[in-house]
Design a protein around this motif. Sequence first.
Motif, PDB file in Angstrom:
ATOM      1  N   LEU A 116       0.819  -1.216   0.000  1.00  0.00           N
ATOM      2  CA  LEU A 116       0.000   0.000   0.000  1.00  0.00           C
ATOM      3  C   LEU A 116       0.852   1.265   0.000  1.00  0.00           C
ATOM      4  O   LEU A 116       0.323   2.365  -0.045  1.00  0.00           O
ATOM      5  CB  LEU A 116      -0.924   0.015   1.227  1.00  0.00           C
ATOM      6  CG  LEU A 116      -2.003  -1.065   1.275  1.00  0.00           C
ATOM      7  CD1 LEU A 116      -2.736  -1.016   2.611  1.00  0.00           C
ATOM      8  CD2 LEU A 116      -2.978  -0.889   0.112  1.00  0.00           C
ATOM      9  N   GLY A 117       2.149   1.088   0.078  1.00  0.00           N
ATOM     10  CA  GLY A 117       3.044   2.224   0.120  1.00  0.00           C
ATOM     11  C   GLY A 117       3.341   2.735   1.518  1.00  0.00           C
ATOM     12  O   GLY A 117       4.014   3.748   1.677  1.00  0.00           O
ATOM     13  N   LEU A 118       2.861   2.031   2.543  1.00  0.00           N
ATOM     14  CA  LEU A 118       3.099   2.454   3.915  1.00  0.00           C
ATOM     15  C   LEU A 118       4.476   2.003   4.371  1.00  0.00           C
ATOM     16  O   LEU A 118       4.874   0.856   4.139  1.00  0.00           O
ATOM     17  CB  LEU A 118       2.036   1.883   4.852  1.00  0.00           C
ATOM     18  CG  LEU A 118       0.599   2.354   4.605  1.00  0.00           C
ATOM     19  CD1 LEU A 118      -0.364   1.603   5.511  1.00  0.00           C
ATOM     20  CD2 LEU A 118       0.498   3.855   4.839  1.00  0.00           C
ATOM     21  N   PRO A 119       5.226   2.874   5.028  1.00  0.00           N
ATOM     22  CA  PRO A 119       6.564   2.500   5.480  1.00  0.00           C
ATOM     23  C   PRO A 119       6.512   1.451   6.576  1.00  0.00           C
ATOM     24  O   PRO A 119       5.534   1.346   7.322  1.00  0.00           O
ATOM     25  CB  PRO A 119       7.144   3.819   6.003  1.00  0.00           C
ATOM     26  CG  PRO A 119       5.961   4.656   6.334  1.00  0.00           C
ATOM     27  CD  PRO A 119       4.889   4.266   5.365  1.00  0.00           C
ATOM     28  N   ALA A 120       7.582   0.686   6.696  1.00  0.00           N
ATOM     29  CA  ALA A 120       7.655  -0.354   7.720  1.00  0.00           C
ATOM     30  C   ALA A 120       7.817   0.278   9.100  1.00  0.00           C
ATOM     31  O   ALA A 120       8.669   1.145   9.290  1.00  0.00           O
ATOM     32  CB  ALA A 120       8.829  -1.287   7.437  1.00  0.00           C
ATOM     33  N   PRO A 121       7.012  -0.143  10.063  1.00  0.00           N
ATOM     34  CA  PRO A 121       7.168   0.375  11.426  1.00  0.00           C
ATOM     35  C   PRO A 121       8.445  -0.157  12.065  1.00  0.00           C
ATOM     36  O   PRO A 121       8.847  -1.295  11.814  1.00  0.00           O
ATOM     37  CB  PRO A 121       5.922  -0.152  12.143  1.00  0.00           C
ATOM     38  CG  PRO A 121       5.523  -1.360  11.376  1.00  0.00           C
ATOM     39  CD  PRO A 121       5.912  -1.107   9.952  1.00  0.00           C
ATOM     40  N   MET A 122       9.079   0.680  12.894  1.00  0.00           N
ATOM     41  CA  MET A 122      10.349   0.299  13.511  1.00  0.00           C
ATOM     42  C   MET A 122      10.268   0.183  15.037  1.00  0.00           C
ATOM     43  O   MET A 122      11.273  -0.100  15.680  1.00  0.00           O
ATOM     44  CB  MET A 122      11.434   1.304  13.128  1.00  0.00           C
ATOM     45  CG  MET A 122      11.721   1.349  11.640  1.00  0.00           C
ATOM     46  SD  MET A 122      13.011   2.539  11.191  1.00  0.00           S
ATOM     47  CE  MET A 122      14.459   1.751  11.884  1.00  0.00           C
ATOM     48  N   LEU A 123       9.092   0.419  15.608  1.00  0.00           N
ATOM     49  CA  LEU A 123       8.940   0.348  17.064  1.00  0.00           C
ATOM     50  C   LEU A 123       7.988  -0.790  17.445  1.00  0.00           C
ATOM     51  O   LEU A 123       7.149  -0.654  18.332  1.00  0.00           O
ATOM     52  CB  LEU A 123       8.436   1.689  17.608  1.00  0.00           C
ATOM     53  CG  LEU A 123       9.385   2.868  17.400  1.00  0.00           C
ATOM     54  CD1 LEU A 123       8.744   4.169  17.867  1.00  0.00           C
ATOM     55  CD2 LEU A 123      10.713   2.643  18.124  1.00  0.00           C
ATOM     56  N   THR A 124       8.131  -1.898  16.762  1.00  0.00           N
ATOM     57  CA  THR A 124       7.252  -3.044  16.996  1.00  0.00           C
ATOM     58  C   THR A 124       7.618  -3.753  18.298  1.00  0.00           C
ATOM     59  O   THR A 124       8.675  -3.511  18.889  1.00  0.00           O
ATOM     60  CB  THR A 124       7.340  -4.033  15.826  1.00  0.00           C
ATOM     61  OG1 THR A 124       8.708  -4.428  15.665  1.00  0.00           O
ATOM     62  CG2 THR A 124       6.850  -3.398  14.535  1.00  0.00           C
ATOM     63  N   GLY A 125       6.728  -4.638  18.726  1.00  0.00           N
ATOM     64  CA  GLY A 125       6.974  -5.399  19.935  1.00  0.00           C
ATOM     65  C   GLY A 125       6.641  -4.652  21.210  1.00  0.00           C
ATOM     66  O   GLY A 125       7.013  -5.087  22.302  1.00  0.00           O
ATOM     67  N   LYS A 126       5.936  -3.538  21.082  1.00  0.00           N
ATOM     68  CA  LYS A 126       5.551  -2.726  22.234  1.00  0.00           C
ATOM     69  C   LYS A 126       4.034  -2.625  22.299  1.00  0.00           C
ATOM     70  O   LYS A 126       3.364  -2.658  21.266  1.00  0.00           O
ATOM     71  CB  LYS A 126       6.143  -1.315  22.121  1.00  0.00           C
ATOM     72  CG  LYS A 126       7.649  -1.267  21.892  1.00  0.00           C
ATOM     73  CD  LYS A 126       8.125   0.154  21.635  1.00  0.00           C
ATOM     74  CE  LYS A 126       9.567   0.174  21.164  1.00  0.00           C
ATOM     75  NZ  LYS A 126      10.506  -0.357  22.142  1.00  0.00           N
ATOM     76  N   THR A 127       3.522  -2.469  23.497  1.00  0.00           N
ATOM     77  CA  THR A 127       2.095  -2.245  23.696  1.00  0.00           C
ATOM     78  C   THR A 127       1.905  -0.863  24.295  1.00  0.00           C
ATOM     79  O   THR A 127       2.871  -0.209  24.714  1.00  0.00           O
ATOM     80  CB  THR A 127       1.507  -3.304  24.637  1.00  0.00           C
ATOM     81  OG1 THR A 127       2.251  -3.297  25.874  1.00  0.00           O
ATOM     82  CG2 THR A 127       1.577  -4.690  24.013  1.00  0.00           C
ATOM     83  N   ALA A 128       0.650  -0.413  24.348  1.00  0.00           N
ATOM     84  CA  ALA A 128       0.390   0.930  24.875  1.00  0.00           C
ATOM     85  C   ALA A 128      -0.903   0.973  25.669  1.00  0.00           C
ATOM     86  O   ALA A 128      -1.849   0.214  25.408  1.00  0.00           O
ATOM     87  CB  ALA A 128       0.335   1.949  23.740  1.00  0.00           C
TER      88      ALA A 128
END
Length: 197
Positions: A116-128
């Motif tokens: 879809l053209g969305l950049p890859a997230p780099m702060l994965t593995g976290k909850t909020a």
Amino acid sequence: MSARKILILNGHPGQTSLSKSLCAAYQSAAEGNGHLVRFHDISQMQFDMDYGQGGYHEPKPLEPDLAAFLGDLEWAEHVVMAAPLWWGAIPAKLKGVFDRALLPGRAFDTRNANFLGLPAPMLTGKTARVLLTSDTPALLLRLFYGNAVKKFISRQILGFVGIKPTRFTTFAPATDAPESKVETWLAAAGGLGAKAA
């Protein structure tokens, strides 16, 4: 339960606020149960909220408070944010934290986009967890406004950089809430902190 690394962000720009008290209750209970907590308070943070004309290729250097926040965001396993609902969204200074600190190469990767053209997230593995104070009760926030602020925070900010799921606890109506109600809310925040939830 093993100790979790928790970042708490007080998103209310005032020196004193219900949001700050909720953060304190959460932090005290979390630390009391052995969790590791790092606290940031936007009322004390000094930075230029305006992203300006730098663009992603020549961004403004991060001020020390923003650099510390981003470093702790990368460190954390769980992110807790307390914020008031102002004009259907979050305070400008809190938005400024995200505008300035969540940059390509640290928060998302524009060179690695999906179909879809969305950049890859780099702060994965976290909850909020978001502790939202409002004068609009949670039911009306959903019925009349479609939970717009919750979608904005969970999908367009935190989820965009890979922090998910985001769970919300709403405290409302907040203005002129009686002391007994506030004490109940603080106890609820403490209960969440004890579980690092």
